[in-house]
Structures are given as structure tokens and as C-alpha cells.
Design a protein around this motif. Structure first.
Motif, PDB file in Angstrom:
ATOM      1  N   ARG A   1     -12.007 -30.753  33.800  1.00 16.55           N
ATOM      2  CA  ARG A   1     -12.278 -30.632  34.871  1.00 16.55           C
ATOM      3  C   ARG A   1     -13.363 -29.215  34.790  1.00 16.55           C
ATOM      4  O   ARG A   1     -14.310 -28.674  35.292  1.00 16.55           O
TER       5      ARG A   1
ATOM      6  N   ARG B   1     -16.326 -21.979  36.552  1.00 19.00           N
ATOM      7  CA  ARG B   1     -15.473 -24.253  36.873  1.00 19.00           C
ATOM      8  C   ARG B   1     -13.551 -22.764  36.997  1.00 19.00           C
ATOM      9  O   ARG B   1     -13.580 -24.414  37.883  1.00 19.00           O
TER      10      ARG B   1
ATOM     11  N   ARG C   1     -13.274 -21.699  40.592  1.00 14.74           N
ATOM     12  CA  ARG C   1     -12.913 -23.121  41.039  1.00 14.74           C
ATOM     13  C   ARG C   1     -11.470 -23.958  41.313  1.00 14.74           C
ATOM     14  O   ARG C   1     -11.390 -24.558  41.792  1.00 14.74           O
ATOM     15  N   TRP C   2     -10.593 -23.625  39.632  1.00 18.81           N
ATOM     16  CA  TRP C   2      -9.939 -24.566  39.300  1.00 18.81           C
ATOM     17  C   TRP C   2      -8.807 -23.751  39.874  1.00 18.81           C
ATOM     18  O   TRP C   2      -7.398 -24.622  40.643  1.00 18.81           O
TER      19      TRP C   2
ATOM     20  N   SER D   1      -8.804 -21.769  42.928  1.00 26.98           N
ATOM     21  CA  SER D   1      -9.227 -21.758  44.739  1.00 26.98           C
ATOM     22  C   SER D   1     -10.347 -22.352  45.216  1.00 26.98           C
ATOM     23  O   SER D   1     -10.379 -22.301  46.295  1.00 26.98           O
ATOM     24  N   GLY D   2     -11.017 -23.752  44.361  1.00 22.59           N
ATOM     25  CA  GLY D   2     -12.174 -23.969  44.779  1.00 22.59           C
ATOM     26  C   GLY D   2     -12.082 -25.486  44.783  1.00 22.59           C
ATOM     27  O   GLY D   2     -10.780 -26.286  45.324  1.00 22.59           O
ATOM     28  N   ASP D   3     -13.039 -26.022  44.359  1.00 19.98           N
ATOM     29  CA  ASP D   3     -13.385 -27.674  45.112  1.00 19.98           C
ATOM     30  C   ASP D   3     -12.488 -28.854  43.704  1.00 19.98           C
ATOM     31  O   ASP D   3     -12.072 -29.378  44.091  1.00 19.98           O
ATOM     32  N   LEU D   4     -12.524 -27.400  42.729  1.00 16.40           N
ATOM     33  CA  LEU D   4     -11.187 -28.426  41.643  1.00 16.40           C
ATOM     34  C   LEU D   4      -9.820 -27.724  41.520  1.00 16.40           C
ATOM     35  O   LEU D   4      -9.334 -28.475  40.622  1.00 16.40           O
TER      36      LEU D   4
END
Length: 188
Positions: free
Chosen positions: A58, A79, A82-83, A85-88
């Protein structure tokens, strides 16, 4: 099974994960899970390996598709945000931060050693990507890739705590400002 286990660990920690809890969450039998994992330690080792691979899938590998140097470093940073606290993200945020708080004072052993290797691989990836920025002529030749990886990791850990623990609405903006300052200091 391991997706569910990784999600649980991100919330309750590695020591809270058990074959019984995993059986409950997956609606599989404890005996079936025990025959697969054989022990809680093996379950922990497998979930560390699974999550390290998930992180690579991811976060790291997609970032490596960006052009070498600053663009790749920026892609990795984005990225990683995002890992956390986001979509990942997993439900509890970064698996590695959750487990690191739990294992930082634990004695050496198979679980801690496996976790440390996965964590070090990530830190090494940051340093390596930064190093390519030096060879591409984008960063100062005297810049220290390991120090840069340390500094970026500090920014990312601060972001994680500010966004998840403190609920700071400006956490991402602050992290991005710190990232830009580190980039500015490293540029030629």
C-alpha cells in the motif's frame, strides 16, 4: 484471517491478540485457528509479516513508481500519511506505531526481533530513497540519509500522535510543513 488480526492489533496491540479473539472476529473455530498457527507467538509473527507486506503493497511499492529522488520521497511521505489516518489506514492507525510502543522495552525474542526487522526495513527505505535524491543531484552531497530518515520518522510519529491521540485538525498541515522544511534544508 491476517487482515482481521492486523486490524485488531492496530487497535488493541500485539499482546491483546489471541487465537480466541481471532476466532471470535473471524467466526472460525479456535481449534482450526490453533491448528493453523500452533501458538500465539506464531500468530504474532505471521501478523507482523502480513502487515509488513501490506505496508509494502500500500505504501512503499506505489511510492517507488514515482521518479527517483524528491518525487519518490514525497510519494512515500504522502502514502505514509494515508497509512496513518487516511484511506490506507487500519482501524487503529499505524500498526507499527501501535506495536512499537508495546515492544520498545520488551526483551529480545522472536516477535520483537521480527518486528524490529520490519520497522528497520521501512526506515532503510526512507534513507535509500533519500540517497537516490543525492545521486540524482537533487539533495546536497553532504546530506546524511540516515539522519534524514530519522527526522522524517519523527515528523510522521508526531503526525500520528497529533492526529489520532490529540485529534489536532491541523496535524496534517503541520506534518506537511515540517516535511517541506526538511526538504528545503536538504536541497542543493
Amino acid at each position: 484471517m491476517l487482515d482481521v488480526a492486523a486490524a485488531q492489533v492496530s487497535v488493541i496491540g500485539l499482546s491483546g491478540l489471541s487465537i480466541g479473539l481471532l476466532a471470535e472476529r473471524t467466526r472460525l473455530s479456535k481449534s482450526g485457528l490453533f491448528s493453523h498457527f500452533k501458538s500465539k507467538e506464531q500468530l504474532q509473527l505471521d501478523v507482523i509479516d502480513w502487515t509488513a507486506e501490506l505496508f509494502a503493497e500500500r505504501v512503499v511499492r506505489p511510492a517507488l513508481k514515482a521518479p527517483r529522488g524528491e518525487a519518490r520521497l514525497r510519494a512515500l511521505f504522502d502514502r505514509k500519511l494515508r497509512w496513518d489516518s487516511g484511506d490506507l489506514a487500519l482501524p487503529g492507525g499505524c500498526f507499527f506505531y501501535s506495536v512499537s510502543a508495546e515492544l520498545d522495552d520488551a526483551p529480545p525474542g522472536p516477535v520483537r526481533d521480527r518486528f524490529l526487522q520490519a520497522y528497520r526495513d521501512y526506515i532503510d527505505a526512507i534513507a535509500t530513497i533519500f540517497r537516490t535524491g543525492i545521486t540524482e543531484g537533487q539533495f546536497r552531497p553532504d546530506a546524511d540519509p540516515e539522519q534524514y530518515a530519522f527526522d522524517i520518522q519523527g515528523v510522521l510519529m508526531a503526525f500520528h500522535h497529533a492526529s489520532r491521540l490529540l485529534g489536532d485538525d491541523r496535524a496534517e498541515a503541520r506534518a506537511r510543513a515540517a516535511f517541506e522544511a526538511l526538504l528545503d534544508a536538504a536541497r542543493i
